[in-house]
Design a protein around this motif. Structure first.
Motif: not given
Length: 392
Positions: A50-73
């Motif tokens: 499953f690919v999450i794609m977007g330009l810089s600032g789209s939120g894609k990396s923040t979303l990925l880090r929420m999937l293992n709670r490196l960033v808490d939603p």
């Protein structure tokens, strides 16, 4: 079967900056902070890439880090493998990170003072696996990614592509069913990047991990993803297969995004095939088949058995000759002068096969059953879409 990953309404709002808080204390107008991810919902099936794609600032990396709670939603719900990640304490979360989820980063994150084998074994060391077992498993993972002879060297002795293979081996050694990959190939030059994509696709076909892959590169997304989720300003703009996104972009943003994609390397036979205008069945009288071909203005026909399996093709002239010779059954006239392809074949593979015979290119399954056909006009129309303006 429940999806491996299920996210509902995931949102991340960062607190206002300290200067904003000072304004608030003075009663002056302030912002509400930064909304990095805004009400995102999706599922990922077991074994999906499953690919999450977007330009810089789209939120894609923040979303990925929420999937293992490196960033808490800030809000929302998240289940992985049927477990509620957002309700876990630190100990439970640590166990899940050690056993279920692994992450591959863009910048390798290797320890320079450890050997390649020791780096590949690091996740197992954290898990408390005995040294002999973890080094054996690390060696197996290095063999899998083509670095079996490099286990004794230090990371700085390797090229960028080789160091990224070590990062991938470290993730594979833990045997975690879920891999999170944050732009892992973006720092590599184009040729090495494509080699790593090939490696990942080969490993995925063999191991069937559940992979969430973040990229800003559309061609990479189209090449790798079973499905692609396009993000903009923290929100989901479109979630579909690459071919579906090309065929029906959700808005002008997506249309402009995909306008330069090489469709021949993305669209598959399955997406452009059509039902055959006419087919014949074994046992049919050649004269009746020729009559139907005349009504359909066809110059050739596929012959199928009772199960729909393709056994041959016959052209109108061969039919006429067979009728003149008194041939009673269509299958005795059928020949192997036709071409077939699989539903998964890309158009670049299909193009040399189209238009070479009296019948359109056949799309068949693994059992030889006819699924559809690709007429030359259908292929040309799809390729012509590449040259049309995005707003046309």
């Amino acid at each position: 079967m429940a999806p491996m990953i299920e996210a509902r309404g995931l949102t991340k709002r960062y607190e206002p900056a300290r200067s904003e808080r000072r304004l608030a204390r003075r009663g002056e107008p302030t912002s509400e902070g930064t909304l990095a991810v805004d009400d995102v919902s999706f599922t990922v099936e077991e074994g999906e890439l499953f690919v999450i794609m977007g330009l810089s600032g789209s939120g894609k990396s923040t979303l990925l880090r929420m999937l293992n709670r490196l960033v808490d939603p800030t809000s929302g719900s998240l289940q992985i493998g049927g477990q509620d990640l957002l309700s876990m304490d630190d100990g439970q979360l640590r166990d899940v990170r050690n056993s279920t989820i692994n992450m591959v980063f863009q910048h390798f994150a290797l320890f320079p003072h450890r050997t390649v084998r020791e780096n590949a074994a690091y996740g197992l060391q954290v898990r408390g696996v005995p040294e002999k077992e973890r080094l054996e498993r690390a060696q197996t993972a290095l063999d899998t990614v083509g670095l079996g002879q490099w286990g004794h060297v230090r990371p700085q002795e390797l090229s960028g592509g080789m160091r990224q293979r070590v990062g991938l081996a470290r993730a594979l050694a833990t045997d975690a069913p879920v891999l999170l990959m944050d732009e892992p190939f973006s720092a590599l030059d184009p040729l090495i990047r494509r080699d790593m994509q090939d490696l990942l696709l080969g490993l995925q076909a063999e191991m069937r991990k559940t992979i969430v892959f973040v990229t800003h590169d559309l061609n990479e997304a189209m090449r790798l993803g079973h499905r692609i989720m396009v993000m903009r300003d923290g929100r989901v703009v479109q979630l579909a297969s690459g071919a579906e996104i090309l065929a029906a972009p959700a808005d002008d943003y997506v249309a402009n995004f995909v306008s330069d994609v090489d469709r021949s390397r993305v669209v598959t036979a399955e997406h452009i095939m059509r039902p055959p205008i006419i087919t014949a069945r074994t046992g049919e009288d050649p004269r009746s088949v020729l009559d139907r071909m005349g009504n359909a203005e066809a110059i050739g026909v596929y012959v199928l058995d009772e199960a729909g399996k393709l056994i041959g093709a016959v052209g109108d002239q061969d039919l006429a000759d067979g009728i003149e010779a008194g041939c009673p059954r269509i299958e005795s006239l059928a020949s192997g002068t036709f071409a077939t392809t699989s539903p998964e074949a890309r158009l670049i593979e299909v193009m040399p096969l189209v238009g070479r015979h009296c019948v359109p290119l056949a799309v068949t399954d693994d059992d030889g059953k006819l699924l559809g056909v690709i007429p030359r006009a259908s292929l040309l129309n799809t390729l012509a879409d590449q040259r049309r303006p995005a707003h046309a």
